[in-house]
Write a protein that holds these residues in place. Structure first.
Motif, PDB file in Angstrom:
ATOM      1  N   HIS A  52       6.180   6.340 -16.785  1.00 42.52           N
ATOM      2  CA  HIS A  52       5.150   6.535 -15.756  1.00 42.52           C
ATOM      3  C   HIS A  52       5.668   7.252 -14.518  1.00 42.52           C
ATOM      4  N   ALA A  53       6.846   7.847 -14.600  1.00 45.76           N
ATOM      5  CA  ALA A  53       7.403   8.571 -13.447  1.00 45.76           C
ATOM      6  C   ALA A  53       6.384   9.584 -12.935  1.00 45.76           C
ATOM      7  N   GLY A  54       6.164   9.567 -11.623  1.00 45.77           N
ATOM      8  CA  GLY A  54       5.199  10.479 -11.013  1.00 45.77           C
ATOM      9  C   GLY A  54       3.783   9.945 -10.966  1.00 45.77           C
ATOM     10  N   GLU A  55       3.532   8.783 -11.565  1.00 45.30           N
ATOM     11  CA  GLU A  55       2.195   8.184 -11.556  1.00 45.30           C
ATOM     12  C   GLU A  55       2.148   7.038 -10.540  1.00 45.30           C
ATOM     13  N   THR A  56       0.940   6.721 -10.100  1.00 45.00           N
ATOM     14  CA  THR A  56       0.742   5.628  -9.150  1.00 45.00           C
ATOM     15  C   THR A  56      -0.267   4.644  -9.714  1.00 45.00           C
ATOM     16  N   MET A  57       0.092   3.370  -9.661  1.00 42.64           N
ATOM     17  CA  MET A  57      -0.802   2.306 -10.095  1.00 42.64           C
ATOM     18  C   MET A  57      -1.335   1.602  -8.850  1.00 42.64           C
ATOM     19  N   THR A  58      -2.622   1.311  -8.832  1.00 37.49           N
ATOM     20  CA  THR A  58      -3.202   0.527  -7.750  1.00 37.49           C
ATOM     21  C   THR A  58      -3.661  -0.820  -8.289  1.00 37.49           C
ATOM     22  N   LEU A  59      -3.424  -1.837  -7.497  1.00 37.75           N
ATOM     23  CA  LEU A  59      -3.846  -3.196  -7.814  1.00 37.75           C
ATOM     24  C   LEU A  59      -4.735  -3.653  -6.665  1.00 37.75           C
ATOM     25  N   GLU A  60      -5.975  -3.981  -6.966  1.00 39.41           N
ATOM     26  CA  GLU A  60      -6.919  -4.393  -5.931  1.00 39.41           C
ATOM     27  C   GLU A  60      -7.296  -5.855  -6.115  1.00 39.41           C
ATOM     28  N   ALA A  61      -7.051  -6.659  -5.085  1.00 33.59           N
ATOM     29  CA  ALA A  61      -7.412  -8.070  -5.110  1.00 33.59           C
ATOM     30  C   ALA A  61      -8.915  -8.203  -4.879  1.00 33.59           C
ATOM     31  N   ILE A  62      -9.565  -8.969  -5.738  1.00 30.38           N
ATOM     32  CA  ILE A  62     -10.991  -9.234  -5.606  1.00 30.38           C
ATOM     33  C   ILE A  62     -11.135 -10.705  -5.203  1.00 30.38           C
ATOM     34  N   PRO A  63     -11.669 -10.961  -3.990  1.00 29.04           N
ATOM     35  CA  PRO A  63     -11.764 -12.348  -3.523  1.00 29.04           C
ATOM     36  C   PRO A  63     -12.902 -13.111  -4.192  1.00 29.04           C
ATOM     37  N   ASN A  64     -12.794 -14.432  -4.123  1.00 35.38           N
ATOM     38  CA  ASN A  64     -13.884 -15.285  -4.618  1.00 35.38           C
ATOM     39  C   ASN A  64     -15.052 -15.245  -3.634  1.00 35.38           C
ATOM     40  N   ALA A  65     -16.139 -15.930  -3.960  1.00 28.94           N
ATOM     41  CA  ALA A  65     -17.343 -15.907  -3.129  1.00 28.94           C
ATOM     42  C   ALA A  65     -17.098 -16.471  -1.731  1.00 28.94           C
TER      43      ALA A  65
END
Length: 89
Positions: A52-65
């Motif tokens: 994956h060199a040169g790639e970017t991964m995003t992780l997005e936290a989704i909150p509860n209600a």
């Protein structure tokens, strides 16, 4: 802990200690300075080596209600089979 205390997901600049912890974070395929908060509850990781060199991964936290815990994660940037298990349906 931030979300429980602030009732919000952190963004870049909201917590100096969190920003520093992400800046210091290193992994097998990315070095220090390649993980950062890029939006409220969104972590970006830029890969430097491996398939994956040169790639970017995003992780997005989704909150509860109640907006006091992370209910799930949504991830993007890599083929779904390479995403962390917490991001897969």
């Amino acid at each position: 802990m931030y979300i429980a205390e602030e009732a919000a997901l952190p963004d870049a600049g909201d917590s100096a200690s969190l920003d520093q912890a992400l800046a210091d974070l290193e992994g097998k395929y990315f070095g220090a300075g390649n993980a950062s908060l890029t939006g409220p509850g969104t972590i970006s990781v830029a890969f430097q080596s491996g398939v994956h060199a040169g790639e970017t991964m995003t992780l997005e936290a989704i909150p509860n209600a109640a907006n006091n815990q992370i209910a799930r994660w949504e991830c993007d940037g890599l083929d779904p089979k390479y995403l962390p298990a917490a991001c897969r349906p």
